[in-house]
Write a protein that holds these residues in place. Sequence first.
Motif, PDB file in Angstrom:
ATOM      1  N   SER A  68      12.529  -3.325  -6.936  1.00  0.00           N
ATOM      2  CA  SER A  68      11.664  -4.466  -6.596  1.00  0.00           C
ATOM      3  C   SER A  68      11.685  -4.734  -5.098  1.00  0.00           C
ATOM      4  O   SER A  68      10.647  -5.046  -4.503  1.00  0.00           O
ATOM      5  CB  SER A  68      12.106  -5.716  -7.357  1.00  0.00           C
ATOM      6  OG  SER A  68      11.871  -5.561  -8.722  1.00  0.00           O
ATOM      7  N   ALA A  69      12.850  -4.624  -4.484  1.00  0.00           N
ATOM      8  CA  ALA A  69      12.957  -4.840  -3.040  1.00  0.00           C
ATOM      9  C   ALA A  69      12.138  -3.799  -2.276  1.00  0.00           C
ATOM     10  O   ALA A  69      11.466  -4.125  -1.297  1.00  0.00           O
ATOM     11  CB  ALA A  69      14.422  -4.798  -2.607  1.00  0.00           C
ATOM     12  N   ILE A  70      12.180  -2.567  -2.738  1.00  0.00           N
ATOM     13  CA  ILE A  70      11.378  -1.515  -2.095  1.00  0.00           C
ATOM     14  C   ILE A  70       9.899  -1.821  -2.268  1.00  0.00           C
ATOM     15  O   ILE A  70       9.110  -1.714  -1.315  1.00  0.00           O
ATOM     16  CB  ILE A  70      11.734  -0.128  -2.679  1.00  0.00           C
ATOM     17  CG1 ILE A  70      13.148   0.265  -2.248  1.00  0.00           C
ATOM     18  CG2 ILE A  70      10.715   0.926  -2.242  1.00  0.00           C
ATOM     19  CD1 ILE A  70      13.705   1.471  -2.962  1.00  0.00           C
ATOM     20  N   ASP A  71       9.501  -2.215  -3.463  1.00  0.00           N
ATOM     21  CA  ASP A  71       8.099  -2.576  -3.706  1.00  0.00           C
ATOM     22  C   ASP A  71       7.649  -3.706  -2.784  1.00  0.00           C
ATOM     23  O   ASP A  71       6.563  -3.649  -2.208  1.00  0.00           O
ATOM     24  CB  ASP A  71       7.885  -2.988  -5.164  1.00  0.00           C
ATOM     25  CG  ASP A  71       7.920  -1.814  -6.119  1.00  0.00           C
ATOM     26  OD1 ASP A  71       7.832  -0.655  -5.648  1.00  0.00           O
ATOM     27  OD2 ASP A  71       8.041  -2.061  -7.337  1.00  0.00           O
ATOM     28  N   ARG A  72       8.499  -4.738  -2.643  1.00  0.00           N
ATOM     29  CA  ARG A  72       8.142  -5.864  -1.766  1.00  0.00           C
ATOM     30  C   ARG A  72       8.005  -5.390  -0.326  1.00  0.00           C
ATOM     31  O   ARG A  72       7.089  -5.786   0.385  1.00  0.00           O
ATOM     32  CB  ARG A  72       9.198  -6.968  -1.859  1.00  0.00           C
ATOM     33  CG  ARG A  72       9.080  -7.813  -3.102  1.00  0.00           C
ATOM     34  CD  ARG A  72       9.951  -9.062  -3.014  1.00  0.00           C
ATOM     35  NE  ARG A  72      11.357  -8.789  -2.734  1.00  0.00           N
ATOM     36  CZ  ARG A  72      12.266  -8.431  -3.652  1.00  0.00           C
ATOM     37  NH1 ARG A  72      11.918  -8.305  -4.910  1.00  0.00           N
ATOM     38  NH2 ARG A  72      13.512  -8.219  -3.301  1.00  0.00           N
ATOM     39  N   THR A  73       8.934  -4.547   0.093  1.00  0.00           N
ATOM     40  CA  THR A  73       8.903  -4.035   1.465  1.00  0.00           C
ATOM     41  C   THR A  73       7.620  -3.248   1.720  1.00  0.00           C
ATOM     42  O   THR A  73       7.016  -3.351   2.796  1.00  0.00           O
ATOM     43  CB  THR A  73      10.129  -3.141   1.727  1.00  0.00           C
ATOM     44  OG1 THR A  73      11.302  -3.923   1.533  1.00  0.00           O
ATOM     45  CG2 THR A  73      10.104  -2.577   3.135  1.00  0.00           C
ATOM     46  N   GLN A  76       3.789  -3.601  -2.413  1.00  0.00           N
ATOM     47  CA  GLN A  76       3.188  -3.098  -3.638  1.00  0.00           C
ATOM     48  C   GLN A  76       3.768  -3.766  -4.869  1.00  0.00           C
ATOM     49  O   GLN A  76       3.709  -3.210  -5.962  1.00  0.00           O
ATOM     50  CB  GLN A  76       3.396  -1.593  -3.742  1.00  0.00           C
ATOM     51  CG  GLN A  76       2.767  -0.849  -2.611  1.00  0.00           C
ATOM     52  CD  GLN A  76       3.098   0.639  -2.662  1.00  0.00           C
ATOM     53  OE1 GLN A  76       3.805   1.097  -3.547  1.00  0.00           O
ATOM     54  NE2 GLN A  76       2.585   1.365  -1.701  1.00  0.00           N
ATOM     55  N   GLU A  77       4.329  -4.947  -4.737  1.00  0.00           N
ATOM     56  CA  GLU A  77       4.975  -5.602  -5.863  1.00  0.00           C
ATOM     57  C   GLU A  77       3.966  -5.850  -6.977  1.00  0.00           C
ATOM     58  O   GLU A  77       2.853  -6.323  -6.759  1.00  0.00           O
ATOM     59  CB  GLU A  77       5.599  -6.917  -5.427  1.00  0.00           C
ATOM     60  CG  GLU A  77       6.422  -7.563  -6.504  1.00  0.00           C
ATOM     61  CD  GLU A  77       7.209  -8.742  -5.983  1.00  0.00           C
ATOM     62  OE1 GLU A  77       8.184  -9.106  -6.648  1.00  0.00           O
ATOM     63  OE2 GLU A  77       6.861  -9.286  -4.941  1.00  0.00           O
ATOM     64  N   GLY A  78       4.345  -5.476  -8.191  1.00  0.00           N
ATOM     65  CA  GLY A  78       3.526  -5.732  -9.349  1.00  0.00           C
ATOM     66  C   GLY A  78       2.390  -4.742  -9.583  1.00  0.00           C
ATOM     67  O   GLY A  78       1.600  -4.914 -10.466  1.00  0.00           O
ATOM     68  N   THR A  79       2.347  -3.657  -8.788  1.00  0.00           N
ATOM     69  CA  THR A  79       1.270  -2.689  -8.966  1.00  0.00           C
ATOM     70  C   THR A  79       1.693  -1.507  -9.813  1.00  0.00           C
ATOM     71  O   THR A  79       0.864  -0.699 -10.185  1.00  0.00           O
ATOM     72  CB  THR A  79       0.762  -2.158  -7.606  1.00  0.00           C
ATOM     73  OG1 THR A  79       1.842  -1.505  -6.941  1.00  0.00           O
ATOM     74  CG2 THR A  79       0.208  -3.289  -6.771  1.00  0.00           C
ATOM     75  N   ALA A  80       2.981  -1.392 -10.108  1.00  0.00           N
ATOM     76  CA  ALA A  80       3.457  -0.250 -10.894  1.00  0.00           C
ATOM     77  C   ALA A  80       3.279  -0.481 -12.370  1.00  0.00           C
ATOM     78  O   ALA A  80       3.256  -1.534 -12.877  1.00  0.00           O
ATOM     79  CB  ALA A  80       4.918   0.027 -10.589  1.00  0.00           C
TER      80      ALA A  80
END
Length: 80
Positions: A68-73, A76-80
């Motif tokens: 989640s931290a990588i996604d936020r960075t 792209q949070e919530g797109t997977a």
Amino acid sequence: MSEKKSVRPAEAAALLGVCRDTVYVLMRSGRLGEELRTVMELLGHSTIRMTADTYGHVLPARARQAASAIDRTLGQEGTA
């Protein structure tokens, strides 16, 4: 006078395993957050891979938090 209770080898091995698991969780999570190499050395493993393969399943929530931290960075949070 108290009697000594004998412990069977299988029970002793199981208890030792629980102790090792506990050490891993305490060292890798929370405030300690020790590096995997440090934990490897404390547990007496010969390689980091052995430690990771043995205990990789123990903290799945931590893996999800890292993802989640990588996604936020990457925004792209919530797109997977």
